[in-house]
Write a protein that holds these residues in place. Structure first.
Motif, PDB file in Angstrom:
ATOM      1  N   LEU A  15       0.816  -1.193  -0.060  1.00  0.00           N
ATOM      2  CA  LEU A  15       0.033  -0.138  -0.106  1.00  0.00           C
ATOM      3  C   LEU A  15       0.940   1.228   0.215  1.00  0.00           C
ATOM      4  O   LEU A  15       1.792   1.222  -0.821  1.00  0.00           O
ATOM      5  N   THR A  16       0.500   2.257   0.701  1.00  0.00           N
ATOM      6  CA  THR A  16       1.232   3.598   0.935  1.00  0.00           C
ATOM      7  C   THR A  16       2.238   3.425   2.205  1.00  0.00           C
ATOM      8  O   THR A  16       1.857   2.957   3.005  1.00  0.00           O
ATOM      9  N   LEU A  17       3.206   4.270   1.928  1.00  0.00           N
ATOM     10  CA  LEU A  17       4.242   4.603   3.379  1.00  0.00           C
ATOM     11  C   LEU A  17       4.570   3.131   3.938  1.00  0.00           C
ATOM     12  O   LEU A  17       4.491   3.248   5.107  1.00  0.00           O
ATOM     13  N   GLY A  18       4.835   2.134   3.331  1.00  0.00           N
ATOM     14  CA  GLY A  18       5.554   1.128   3.939  1.00  0.00           C
ATOM     15  C   GLY A  18       4.311   0.142   4.425  1.00  0.00           C
ATOM     16  O   GLY A  18       4.743  -0.891   4.831  1.00  0.00           O
ATOM     17  N   ARG A  19       3.126   0.607   4.252  1.00  0.00           N
ATOM     18  CA  ARG A  19       1.941  -0.430   4.681  1.00  0.00           C
ATOM     19  C   ARG A  19       1.915  -1.524   3.697  1.00  0.00           C
ATOM     20  O   ARG A  19       1.814  -1.506   2.515  1.00  0.00           O
ATOM     21  N   GLU A  20       1.176  -2.604   4.152  1.00  0.00           N
ATOM     22  CA  GLU A  20       0.841  -3.625   3.317  1.00  0.00           C
ATOM     23  C   GLU A  20      -0.712  -4.062   3.653  1.00  0.00           C
ATOM     24  O   GLU A  20      -0.969  -4.113   5.012  1.00  0.00           O
ATOM     25  N   ALA A  21      -1.278  -4.659   2.615  1.00  0.00           N
ATOM     26  CA  ALA A  21      -2.632  -5.230   2.721  1.00  0.00           C
ATOM     27  C   ALA A  21      -2.450  -6.761   2.989  1.00  0.00           C
ATOM     28  O   ALA A  21      -1.620  -7.260   2.301  1.00  0.00           O
ATOM     29  N   VAL A  22      -3.035  -7.199   3.839  1.00  0.00           N
ATOM     30  CA  VAL A  22      -2.935  -8.560   4.037  1.00  0.00           C
ATOM     31  C   VAL A  22      -4.393  -9.367   3.287  1.00  0.00           C
ATOM     32  O   VAL A  22      -5.378  -8.785   3.558  1.00  0.00           O
ATOM     33  N   MET A  23      -4.036 -10.250   2.414  1.00  0.00           N
ATOM     34  CA  MET A  23      -5.087 -10.662   1.447  1.00  0.00           C
ATOM     35  C   MET A  23      -5.345 -12.237   1.716  1.00  0.00           C
ATOM     36  O   MET A  23      -4.454 -13.003   1.937  1.00  0.00           O
ATOM     37  N   LEU A  24      -6.456 -12.630   1.736  1.00  0.00           N
ATOM     38  CA  LEU A  24      -7.051 -13.951   1.699  1.00  0.00           C
ATOM     39  C   LEU A  24      -7.892 -14.109   0.221  1.00  0.00           C
ATOM     40  O   LEU A  24      -8.783 -13.610   0.311  1.00  0.00           O
ATOM     41  N   GLY A  25      -7.057 -14.630  -0.732  1.00  0.00           N
ATOM     42  CA  GLY A  25      -7.274 -14.758  -1.930  1.00  0.00           C
ATOM     43  C   GLY A  25      -7.372 -13.144  -2.395  1.00  0.00           C
ATOM     44  O   GLY A  25      -6.467 -12.706  -2.532  1.00  0.00           O
ATOM     45  N   ARG A  26      -8.564 -12.813  -2.938  1.00  0.00           N
ATOM     46  CA  ARG A  26      -8.834 -11.419  -3.412  1.00  0.00           C
ATOM     47  C   ARG A  26      -9.360 -10.467  -2.280  1.00  0.00           C
ATOM     48  O   ARG A  26      -9.823  -9.329  -2.760  1.00  0.00           O
TER      49      ARG A  26
END
Length: 90
Positions: A15-26
């Motif tokens: 994502l932005t500024l070092g953040r990440e989304a945790v995804m389960l499938g889509r």
């Protein structure tokens, strides 16, 4: 996550500024954020039903550790939901 039971099902998207989304499938089921000025360098939270008490961020030693801990929690959640048999590797 090479070698994990749910390799390819649980992923992490920048994502932005070092953040990440945790995804389960889509589906986005959580987030990882960096932390500065603390003994912990990252934190994560999951938004799965009954996965944790509230949606507070949980500390991790670094981003890799946050990914590992999030994947473990998701694995536990999938098993509790009866979606995956315990100990089954894919």
């Amino acid at each position: 996550m090479a070698g994990e039971a749910h390799d390819g099902v649980v992923t992490f998207e920048r994502l932005t500024l070092g953040r990440e989304a945790v995804m389960l499938g889509r589906v986005r089921v959580g987030e990882i954020v960096p932390i500065e000025g603390s003994r912990h360098q990252a934190a994560f939270r999951l938004t799965l039903p009954e996965a944790s008490a509230g949606q507070a961020f949980r500390p991790a030693s670094d981003v890799d550790d946050a990914r590992r801990l999030a994947a473990i929690k998701i694995n536990d959640w999938l098993q509790a939901a009866g979606l995956v048999a315990a100990g089954v590797a894919r």
